[in-house]
Write a protein that holds these residues in place. Structure first.
Motif, PDB file in Angstrom:
ATOM      1  N   ASP A   1      -9.596  -7.087   2.564  1.00 36.13           N
ATOM      2  CA  ASP A   1      -9.623  -6.255   1.362  1.00 36.13           C
ATOM      3  C   ASP A   1      -8.271  -5.585   1.138  1.00 36.13           C
ATOM      4  O   ASP A   1      -7.778  -5.497   0.000  1.00 36.13           O
TER       5      ASP A   1
ATOM      6  N   ASN B   1      -2.455   5.582   2.184  1.00 37.61           N
ATOM      7  CA  ASN B   1      -3.672   4.819   2.417  1.00 37.61           C
ATOM      8  C   ASN B   1      -3.769   4.263   3.840  1.00 37.61           C
ATOM      9  O   ASN B   1      -4.854   3.957   4.321  1.00 37.61           O
TER      10      ASN B   1
ATOM     11  N   ALA C   1       0.830  -1.199   0.000  1.00 38.73           N
ATOM     12  CA  ALA C   1       0.000   0.000   0.000  1.00 38.73           C
ATOM     13  C   ALA C   1       0.864   1.247   0.000  1.00 38.73           C
ATOM     14  O   ALA C   1       1.910   1.297   0.619  1.00 38.73           O
TER      15      ALA C   1
ATOM     16  N   ASP D   1      -5.768  -8.116  -0.135  1.00 39.01           N
ATOM     17  CA  ASP D   1      -5.992  -8.422  -1.541  1.00 39.01           C
ATOM     18  C   ASP D   1      -5.472  -7.308  -2.443  1.00 39.01           C
ATOM     19  O   ASP D   1      -4.917  -7.566  -3.525  1.00 39.01           O
ATOM     20  N   GLN D   2      -5.662  -6.067  -2.002  1.00 38.20           N
ATOM     21  CA  GLN D   2      -5.314  -4.927  -2.841  1.00 38.20           C
ATOM     22  C   GLN D   2      -3.838  -4.552  -2.745  1.00 38.20           C
ATOM     23  O   GLN D   2      -3.200  -4.210  -3.742  1.00 38.20           O
ATOM     24  N   TYR D   3      -3.293  -4.606  -1.519  1.00 36.66           N
ATOM     25  CA  TYR D   3      -1.945  -4.094  -1.305  1.00 36.66           C
ATOM     26  C   TYR D   3      -0.938  -5.149  -0.831  1.00 36.66           C
ATOM     27  O   TYR D   3       0.265  -4.895  -0.822  1.00 36.66           O
TER      28      TYR D   3
END
Length: 259
Positions: free
Chosen positions: A32, A6, A2, A35-37
């Motif tokens: 979440d 964020n 990330a 999964d994203q970062y």
């Protein structure tokens, strides 16, 4: 990974969810983010949220319930959160059923330490947790549930050092944790023993210490009860205004058992 910009928002979000009692939603926010970062984003957030919040979150996943927080909490962050673990215990709970509280604490500590097959992480968790006064007291609470077995383990460690295998006359679940602690942090292990058996001034005293098989016989040495240790841990809970309590300079009993 990330972008650092964020992380403050995610930290605030998780903190607010946990304080509102929405642990499932907090876990979803972690999922979440992972999964994203990636997992490192979750590690960074877990390292930055207040320790009293971490304590509340992790307590909701005791007893084998798996969570990202359990798997990824940094050792230092978990050690700091243990300072607040006793904040929700009432006098009535401690007076009426200290063993149940101790068993819940065991489920919490055991669940964190053995959450993954990673020996290096396990050692780091045990080292950081037992390096604090409140951590030593927390481990002493667990050991108070099986004092005879703990004395036996302590004697075995003094004799065998790093070659201790964990074989005792008991299958008590606290024994493997005790051995892991002694191997991860010799000083932390000794401090926990001193909390449980305050008469002992040196680890060598444990060699000749024995429990009588007669339950009516007075013990030959002082042993703090589970209830007394629970109260001791609760008195160590820092005020949230002062932040995390600093590790004290409690006497060390070290004898270089693994040197």
């Amino acid at each position: 990974m990330a972008d650092n910009s964020n992380l403050p928002a995610l930290t605030r979000q998780v903190t607010e969810l946990v304080l509102a009692g929405s642990l499932g939603h907090a876990e979803q926010a972690f999922s979440d983010a992972a999964d994203q970062y990636g997992d490192l984003a979750v590690v960074e957030v877990l390292g930055s949220i207040p320790p009293q919040v971490t304590a509340l979150h992790l307590a909701g996943f005791d007893g084998g319930k798996m969570s990202l927080a359990t798997l990824l909490v940094p050792p230092k962050a978990w050690a700091d959160s243990l300072a607040f673990i006793a904040a929700t215990w009432s006098d009535d709970q401690i007076e009426d059923d200290p063993e149940r509280i101790a068993e819940a604490l065991f489920a919490h500590i055991h669940g964190i330490v053995f959450s993954a097959e990673d020996a290096e992480r396990r050692r780091a968790l045990l080292f950081e947790a037992s390096a604090t006064d409140w951590g030593a007291t927390a481990f002493a609470i667990l050991f108070s549930m099986a004092p005879k077995e703990i004395l036996e383990v302590a004697g075995e460690i003094l004799v065998k050092g790093p070659y201790i295998t964990g074989q005792t006359s008991s299958d008590n679940d606290v024994v493997p944790l005790a051995i892991e602690l002694a191997q991860a942090n010799e000083d932390g292990w000794d401090r926990s023993l001193f909390e449980l058996f305050p008469d002992f001034r040196h680890s060598g005293d444990l060699v000749d210490a024995e429990f009588s098989d007669d339950p009516d016989e007075e013990p030959a040495f002082l042993q703090r009860s589970t209830k007394e240790l629970l109260y001791r841990l609760r008195k160590q809970v820092p005020s949230t205004r002062s932040g995390v309590a600093k590790p004290g300079a409690r006497r060390s009993l070290g004898t270089g058992i693994f040197s």
